[in-house]
Every structure is written in C-alpha cells, then in structure tokens.
Design an enzyme around this catalytic site. Structure first.
Site, PDB file in Angstrom:
ATOM      1  N   PHE A 122      15.038  21.449 -25.425  1.00 60.31           N
ATOM      2  CA  PHE A 122      15.719  21.051 -26.656  1.00 60.31           C
ATOM      3  C   PHE A 122      15.139  21.869 -27.814  1.00 60.31           C
ATOM      4  O   PHE A 122      13.912  22.013 -27.915  1.00 60.31           O
ATOM      5  CB  PHE A 122      15.534  19.552 -26.900  1.00 60.31           C
ATOM      6  CG  PHE A 122      16.417  19.047 -27.996  1.00 60.31           C
ATOM      7  CD1 PHE A 122      17.759  18.791 -27.762  1.00 60.31           C
ATOM      8  CD2 PHE A 122      15.925  18.874 -29.277  1.00 60.31           C
ATOM      9  CE1 PHE A 122      18.592  18.361 -28.782  1.00 60.31           C
ATOM     10  CE2 PHE A 122      16.746  18.445 -30.307  1.00 60.31           C
ATOM     11  CZ  PHE A 122      18.090  18.182 -30.052  1.00 60.31           C
ATOM     12  N   ASP A 193       8.295  15.439 -23.126  1.00 67.06           N
ATOM     13  CA  ASP A 193       9.308  14.852 -24.007  1.00 67.06           C
ATOM     14  C   ASP A 193      10.179  13.951 -23.130  1.00 67.06           C
ATOM     15  O   ASP A 193      10.882  14.429 -22.228  1.00 67.06           O
ATOM     16  CB  ASP A 193      10.136  15.978 -24.657  1.00 67.06           C
ATOM     17  CG  ASP A 193      11.156  15.442 -25.664  1.00 67.06           C
ATOM     18  OD1 ASP A 193      11.530  14.260 -25.562  1.00 67.06           O
ATOM     19  OD2 ASP A 193      11.580  16.220 -26.540  1.00 67.06           O
ATOM     20  N   TYR A 218      16.454   6.263 -30.339  1.00 68.53           N
ATOM     21  CA  TYR A 218      17.885   5.973 -30.573  1.00 68.53           C
ATOM     22  C   TYR A 218      18.785   6.260 -29.388  1.00 68.53           C
ATOM     23  O   TYR A 218      19.985   6.076 -29.467  1.00 68.53           O
ATOM     24  CB  TYR A 218      18.393   6.743 -31.799  1.00 68.53           C
ATOM     25  CG  TYR A 218      17.972   8.191 -31.879  1.00 68.53           C
ATOM     26  CD1 TYR A 218      18.611   9.164 -31.128  1.00 68.53           C
ATOM     27  CD2 TYR A 218      16.923   8.584 -32.715  1.00 68.53           C
ATOM     28  CE1 TYR A 218      18.220  10.488 -31.206  1.00 68.53           C
ATOM     29  CE2 TYR A 218      16.522   9.911 -32.797  1.00 68.53           C
ATOM     30  CZ  TYR A 218      17.168  10.862 -32.039  1.00 68.53           C
ATOM     31  OH  TYR A 218      16.786  12.167 -32.109  1.00 68.53           O
ATOM     32  N   LYS A 219      18.198   6.721 -28.279  1.00 68.81           N
ATOM     33  CA  LYS A 219      19.025   7.040 -27.115  1.00 68.81           C
ATOM     34  C   LYS A 219      19.081   5.820 -26.184  1.00 68.81           C
ATOM     35  O   LYS A 219      19.680   4.818 -26.536  1.00 68.81           O
ATOM     36  CB  LYS A 219      18.477   8.286 -26.422  1.00 68.81           C
ATOM     37  CG  LYS A 219      18.510   9.524 -27.329  1.00 68.81           C
ATOM     38  CD  LYS A 219      17.871  10.708 -26.621  1.00 68.81           C
ATOM     39  CE  LYS A 219      17.787  11.925 -27.510  1.00 68.81           C
ATOM     40  NZ  LYS A 219      19.077  12.540 -27.787  1.00 68.81           N
ATOM     41  N   ARG A 362      29.461  16.624 -21.690  1.00 68.56           N
ATOM     42  CA  ARG A 362      28.299  15.817 -21.305  1.00 68.56           C
ATOM     43  C   ARG A 362      28.653  14.339 -21.374  1.00 68.56           C
ATOM     44  O   ARG A 362      29.196  13.856 -22.364  1.00 68.56           O
ATOM     45  CB  ARG A 362      27.157  16.141 -22.284  1.00 68.56           C
ATOM     46  CG  ARG A 362      25.815  15.647 -21.863  1.00 68.56           C
ATOM     47  CD  ARG A 362      24.760  16.153 -22.813  1.00 68.56           C
ATOM     48  NE  ARG A 362      24.835  15.459 -24.099  1.00 68.56           N
ATOM     49  CZ  ARG A 362      23.780  15.204 -24.874  1.00 68.56           C
ATOM     50  NH1 ARG A 362      22.590  15.612 -24.499  1.00 68.56           N
ATOM     51  NH2 ARG A 362      23.905  14.583 -26.018  1.00 68.56           N
TER      52      ARG A 362
HETATM   53  C1  LIG Z   1      14.806  16.233 -25.768  1.00 68.67           C
HETATM   54  C2  LIG Z   1      14.932  15.925 -27.222  1.00 68.67           C
HETATM   55  N1  LIG Z   1      13.852  15.994 -28.027  1.00 68.67           N
HETATM   56  C3  LIG Z   1      13.938  15.714 -29.343  1.00 68.67           C
HETATM   57  C4  LIG Z   1      15.148  15.349 -29.918  1.00 68.67           C
HETATM   58  C5  LIG Z   1      15.306  15.086 -31.375  1.00 68.67           C
HETATM   59  O1  LIG Z   1      14.210  14.661 -32.042  1.00 68.67           O
HETATM   60  P1  LIG Z   1      14.307  14.042 -33.513  1.00 68.67           P
HETATM   61  O2  LIG Z   1      14.398  12.562 -33.333  1.00 68.67           O
HETATM   62  O3  LIG Z   1      13.074  14.483 -34.184  1.00 68.67           O
HETATM   63  O4  LIG Z   1      15.546  14.539 -34.172  1.00 68.67           O
HETATM   64  C6  LIG Z   1      16.276  15.241 -29.123  1.00 68.67           C
HETATM   65  C7  LIG Z   1      17.552  14.850 -29.734  1.00 68.67           C
HETATM   66  O5  LIG Z   1      18.580  14.746 -29.148  1.00 68.67           O
HETATM   67  C8  LIG Z   1      16.171  15.551 -27.742  1.00 68.67           C
HETATM   68  O6  LIG Z   1      17.237  15.492 -26.958  1.00 68.67           O
END
Ligand SMILES: Cc1ncc(COP(=O)(O)O)c(C=O)c1O
Length: 394
Positions: A122, A193, A218-219, A362
């Site tokens: 990402f 991550d 938030y996911k 997706r």
């Molecule tokens: C793998 C991954 N890391 C980080 C993020 C985003 O991080 P942030 O909450 O800092 O915008 C996302 C957002 O979709 C993501 O998919």
C-alpha cells in the site's frame, strides 16, 4: 449450482447482519475499505456526545474513562490480533503508526540501513518508510521488491522487513510465521501492516513472533470513517524508544514536567490527546468482532470467496486473488480491461465494491453482514455489466 439459500439458512453468523445498518437495495462488498455502521455505534456516540461531553464535561477524562480509551480499545484489538496483554494501543492513523513502528524498529538495528518491502505494498507504507529514511539522512533506503523476491533479498543488511499481511489490491495473504522467521534468521525486525487482516482472518502476532504491527480501525473492525488505527509492540521490545515523544506517551503526563520520560508500558507509543469520539465508535466495532467466533468468520469468508471465484471464473473473468485458500484474505479481485466502467455500473445497480487502478474490480467479503445469496447476485450483476456498452465516468 450451489444452493445459496440453504447456505444462508445454515449460517451460524447470520444473526450478526441485524446488528448493522444496511440500506435496502444495497449489496455491500466494500467492508474491507469502510466497514458498515453497527447500530450500537449510533447509540454509543449519542451517549458520548450528550451525556459524557454535554453533561459531564471535562470530568469525563476520569469519570467516563476517556483517558483509558487508547489502552482499553487497544487491549481489545490486541485480542483480535493475538497480542500479549498490554502491548497494543489504539490511536493515530495507520500512516503515523507505521512511522512510529519503523523508526522504533530501526533503533533496534542501528548498524543496518535497509527497510525491505514489496513493490505492490500500500503506498502509504512505502511513502512513510521512504520519508523516514530521508529524515534520518544516514543512508537508509527502502528496497521494494516483487513478492517472490522477498526471501532472496533478506540478508544481513536488512534492518526491517515491512510487509502488509493481506495485499490491498489482490487479496493475497503472506505467511506471517514463515516470513517473520526468515527475517529473524538474518537478524531483521518485522513490521506487519494488518489493515486488511484485523477482524478478517484469525491472527496470532505473538505466536508468529512479529515485532511490530499496525492496522486500520475503519475496515473489518467497523470503527467508522477515519477511525483511529492501532499499534502493537512485542513484549520483548518494551524498552524500545518511540520517535514521537508527545505528552501522552510520558510516564506522568499530568505532572507537566519539562523533560520527557517515556511511560514504562505500551503508553509510550501514544502521542497526543485521545480522539474520544473515534475511539468510542471503534470500541463498538471491535466488541462486535470479538463477539464472533473468528474461525467461523474465516470458514464463511473462504466459502464466500470460493463461490465468488468459481462463479466469476465460469463467467469468463480473470481472477487475480490467489486460488489457494491458505494464501487468500477476505476479498476477491477480478481483472478486466473495462474494470472502472463495470464498477460504475455495478454501483448504479446497488452492488458496491471498488475499482483499483489499473484494471482491478475489488470485492470485500465481510462474513458478519453478507448473505450467500448476495454473492450470487453480485457475480450475475458483474457479468451483465461486462456485457453492457461502457459507462462513462461522471
Ligand atoms: C494496507 C493499508 N495500510 C494503510 C492504509 C491507510 O492508512 P491511513 O489510515 O493512515 O490512511 C490503508 C488504507 O486503505 C491500507 O490498505
């Protein structure tokens, strides 16, 4: 054709759907990007606003436990990801937590200069790593390789292996145990991550030996738009120095002392004042995830992704998500030269997934809210859209 209605009747997780707000006429396949709203969140936020903020005012930092929220919610997320007790905090964005984890990890290997990651990671993961290297100005670099080349690139020069467990674009899942072991074998530290993993698949960061982990709220944790993320630091790294030395990470913030003394525990990973509303909403989402049997979630997720993949393949689509279920997270991705237009058409039909450039459709699979029948409807709609003339943007 599989009897989808029968699968829905036999679904042990079917009762969860009613705990969420889901608009009529919508099949929501984007819970991997923004989880749907738990009904209890509306009540909880109203309570925080009206009673805790409106009536109890500043006393709420103590009386309503606002100060403890990053720890309380973090501890619950720690249970979701299989952390040791007292090693996870909730707060800040995933990007900021990546910065903290990476900078702390680099201090554990001061003689090494490489952050190894993968090219398709990402973007924020790569951007934050790159920005940190520039800031340090001591010759650190990010080496981003193809996923198949990770093992070959792991050597004694690597300080940190930074990987996203489940790839946002393809849904491919890394073997966290094996890769963590491989990193440790060359003396590297791992930062995982878990943005697309927490609440989606069973996790055991402590068992895997992960050093640091971060992820989004938030996911699959259903914490709401812009929800705080989380940061895990393994118990054996409890003394690691954190790079952002804000007052909330101080051993005694309310002593207002002139010098920074880090908190003894995971509190040193905090920076500023807790985002109370966001944390209160996140707690409801995490409680919901904790009330579900994660093995049942994984079983249903795999049944659904399998069905989706089978039907999409039969309809002539090229599936980019791994066919091996042990290598798959909780989403299905399909490549198509007209992916953007097909997704616009699907959304117009109430089937909400998303498009990821250059050509990926997706679909997030959230077992707590989805019915098997909806998988059938979604694939039929996708097939019908692919046969339509292209829809223009706008
Ligand atoms: C793998 C991954 N890391 C980080 C993020 C985003 O991080 P942030 O909450 O800092 O915008 C996302 C957002 O979709 C993501 O998919």
């Amino acid at each position: 054709m599989t009897d989808l209605e029968a699968l829905d009747r036999a679904d042990p997780l079917a009762g969860f759907r009613d705990l969420f707000e889901l608009p009529e006429g919508v099949i929501y396949l984007d819970g991997n990007s923004l989880g749907p709203l738990p009904k209890a969140t509306k009540l909880r936020l109203a309570e925080v606003v009206q009673r805790e903020w409106g009536r109890d005012l500043i006393r709420s930092w103590e009386t309503n436990g606002w100060m403890k929220l990053p720890f309380r919610v973090g501890e619950k997320i720690g249970r979701v990801i299989g952390a040791e007790p007292d090693r996870t905090v909730a707060g800040d964005s995933t990007s900021v937590n990546l910065f903290k984890a990476l900078a702390a990890a680099l201090t554990l290997r001061p003689e090494r200069r490489i952050i190894l990651s993968e090219r398709g990671n990402f973007p924020t993961d790569l951007y934050m790593a790159d920005g940190l290297c520039r800031l340090l100005a001591r010759g650190h670099t990010v080496l981003a390789v193809e996923p198949e080349a990770i093992d070959a690139a792991l050597d004694e020069r690597v300080a940190v292996l930074l990987l996203t467990h489940i790839d946002f674009r393809s849904g491919r899942m890394h073997d966290m145990v094996r890769l963590t072991r491989a990193a440790h074998a060359v003396g590297a530290v791992t930062v995982w991550d878990l943005s697309h993993s927490a609440g989606a698949v069973p996790l055991d960061v402590a068992g895997a030996g992960a050093d640091f982990a971060v992820g989004c709220g938030y996911k699959f944790l259903n914490g709401g738009p812009g929800s705080p993320g989380f940061l895990y630091v393994a118990a054996r790294h409890r003394d690691v120095a954190m790079p952002l030395t804000g007052w909330m990470g101080h051993d005694d913030p309310f002593a207002f002392a002139p010098d920074y003394v880090p908190a003894a525990g995971i509190g040193r990973a905090l920076v500023g004042t807790p985002a109370v509303m966001g944390l209160a909403a996140l707690e409801v989402g995490v409680d919901l995830v904790l009330s579900a049997d994660m093995q049942a979630v994984r079983t249903k997720s795999l049944q659904m992704t399998e069905l989706f993949i089978g039907a999409a393949t039969a309809a002539g689509f090229r599936v980019v998500t791994p066919l091996d279920p042990t290598r798959r997270g909780s989403q299905v991705c399909v490549a198509h030269s007209r992916a953007a237009s097909i997704m616009r058409g699907l959304i117009a039909r109430g089937v909400i997934g998303d498009f990821r450039p250059p050509d990926v459709l997706r679909f997030g699979i959230t077992p707590l809210t989805l019915r098997f029948e909806e998988i059938g409807v979604a694939v039929r709609a996708m097939t019908a859209e692919a046969e339509q003339p292209p829809r223009l943007a706008g």
